[in-house]
Design an enzyme around this catalytic site. Structure first.
Site, mmCIF file in Angstrom:
data_model
loop_
_atom_site.group_PDB
_atom_site.id
_atom_site.type_symbol
_atom_site.label_atom_id
_atom_site.label_comp_id
_atom_site.label_asym_id
_atom_site.label_seq_id
_atom_site.Cartn_x
_atom_site.Cartn_y
_atom_site.Cartn_z
ATOM 1 C CB SER A 238 -0.891 0.013 1.240
ATOM 2 O OG SER A 238 -0.090 0.304 2.368
ATOM 3 C CE LYS A 239 0.148 7.448 -2.629
ATOM 4 N NZ LYS A 239 1.180 6.931 -3.475
ATOM 5 N NE ARG A 240 0.395 0.662 5.934
ATOM 6 C CZ ARG A 240 1.019 -0.460 6.235
ATOM 7 N NH1 ARG A 240 2.090 -0.457 6.988
ATOM 8 N NH2 ARG A 240 0.569 -1.620 5.778
#
Ligand code: GLU
Length: 468
Positions: A238-240
């Protein structure tokens, strides 16, 4: 054997992300490997969330990746008549029925199921009522009440679903629009898709889709559900974990061939080989070698592969990918020997195209800007004699190539009694403004006689003006 026909059916609700790109790639590679066909379909029936910007971003990303399609893009939103026809067929054959249960009634059913620890499902109230079409009626599929539905997954093996767990799901809303699973199956059938490779987040849709194939009397395609791509901490990517969209990787300076090489390797393997050209991927790809466990996205590995691809990609091709980065820095790029020469001096030392463009700036500047430290260390009166001598020697050169340049530097070493390193550093600063750069013979050769002389003369004036 039948022609293999695969598809990539993104929902245009955002950019093309790493996982989606890998799904597209696996389907594309398989089709190309089997000399089959690859179809692009845009699943835009969710009007609220679908946008033209997403469609554009997805197409642009696929084009950048070099994933080309033989048919499409088809848009589900333009195929409503086809879905209607098949819904009618299912109704006519008794495999589907109209249902007029109210929202409240369905909500009660759900609550009761939850309170008794059961999975919420439709209780079949309208299944045998023989209701006619009406404004508020939806259409439901008649699901088998007993037995099992088995997904013969080429990646995961057999996955067994108890039919009691499945229900008479809605295939057509009261406004006449098809639901997701219906549209997917009708598309896959009418587009003659015989191999479906997709993320395993879709695994629970597959038994429902199988029911529709069975109800329509159509043989099943091959299904394969690919495990998710994970981030470094083994949670879903994910973006993380960093950049997610394919275009971000383009902007960071990755070559499409390096990117597809890397994402193919997340979840697919061929012995312990890491580096693959596009052609090798096509040649060696197989469904048998897709792994059952989730792959981890490791940006360091991607970076290392990018460096390897930059090294072996012909400069002519690099030019095309590098040009936008140089444009961004304010320089025009003309295809031809100059830029290819520039690339040859930098391709073994650049991990990304962005880095390469930044390192190439000195070639393009009319006036080189000197790093302060470099100038104060090397553009000093001690260097004047050598620089002047080189100017004279270079002026007299008839053939300007790496060999004759080397000879000139040997001559300068003899005449000054200095080692090459001592002579080279002021020249390097004069030519590039920096103390680290590709080899100076290579640089001189790429710059050509006039530009090289200009830069050396300018360094001489700089020292003279400084008077130190
Ligand atoms: N439209 C779905 C998605 O974007 C893909 C459905 C499928 O592969 O069957 O996830």
């Amino acid at each position: 054997m039948d022609t293999i026909i695969t598809r990539f059916p993104p929902s245009p609700t955002g950019f093309l992300h790493v996982g989606g790109a890998r799904t597209a790639l696996f389907n594309w590679l398989y089709a190309r490997h089997k000399k089959g066909r690859f179809i692009l379909r845009i699943e835009d029936t969710d009007v609220e969330r679908s946008t033209q910007a997403s469609v554009d971003a997805i197409l642009e990303s696929l084009e950048w990746l070099g994933i080309d399609w033989d048919e499409g893009p088809y848009f589900q939103s333009r195929r409503l008549e086809i879905y209607k026809e098949h819904i009618q067929k299912l109704l006519d054959s008794g495999n589907a029925y109209y249902c007029t249960c109210s929202h409240e009634k369905l909500e009660d059913m759900r609550k009761i199921a939850m309170s008794t620890g059961n999975k919420p499902k439709y209780d079949g109230t309208c299944r045998d009522k023989g209701l006619q079409k009406s404004d508020s009626a939806v259409v439901r599929i008649k699901a088998p009440l007993t037995g099992t539905t088995i997904v013969h997954d080429v990646i995961k093996g057999d996955i067994v679903f108890q039919n009691t767990e499945l229900d008479d799901f809605v295939i057509c809303r009261s406004d006449g629009t098809p639901t997701y699973n219906l549209a997917v199956v009708i598309d896959d059938i009418t587009m003659c898709i015989n191999t479906i490779i997709r993320g395993d987040d879709h695994v629970n849709n597959t038994p429902k889709q199988i029911m529709l194939y069975n109800a329509l009397g159509v043989p099943l395609p091959v299904f394969g559900h690919v495990p998710m791509v994970l981030g470094s901490d083994k949670t879903r990517l994910s973006k993380r974990h960093g950049a997610m969209s394919v275009t971000e990787y383009r902007e960071m300076g990755y070559l499409p061939d390096a990117f597809i090489n890397y994402i193919a390797r997340i979840g697919w393997s061929y012995g312990d080989q890491e580096f693959f050209t596009r052609e090798e991927l096509v040649e060696k790809f197989s469904l048998e070698n897709i792994g059952r466990s989730a792959g981890v996205f490791d940006v360091d590995k991607l970076l290392a592969l990018n460096a390897d691809h930059i090294k072996i990609t012909p400069p002519k091709i690099i030019t095309k990918h590098l040009a936008p980065f140089l444009n961004k820095l304010g320089f025009e790029v003309e295809e031809g020997p100059f830029i290819e020469g520039v690339i040859k001096t930098l391709n073994a030392r650049s991990k990304t195209l962005k880095e390469m463009a930044e390192s190439a700036v000195f070639y393009f500047k009319d006036t080189v800007s000197y790093d302060q430290d470099a100038a104060s260390k090397f553009l000093i009166s001690d260097s004047l004699k050598t620089l002047n001598m080189l100017v004279t020697l270079l002026e007299s050169l008839k053939i300007f190539d790496e060999k004759s340049l080397e000879d000139i530097f040997l001559k300068a070493m003899e005449q000054t009694g200095l080692k090459l390193g001592k002579i080279a550093q002021p020249v390097r600063v004069a030519l590039t403004g920096k103390t680290a750069s590709p080899g100076i013979f290579e640089i001189l050769n790429v710059l050509g006689k006039e530009k090289s002389l200009d830069r050396l003369r300018r360094a001489v004036s700089f020292i003279d003006e400084k008077g130190s």
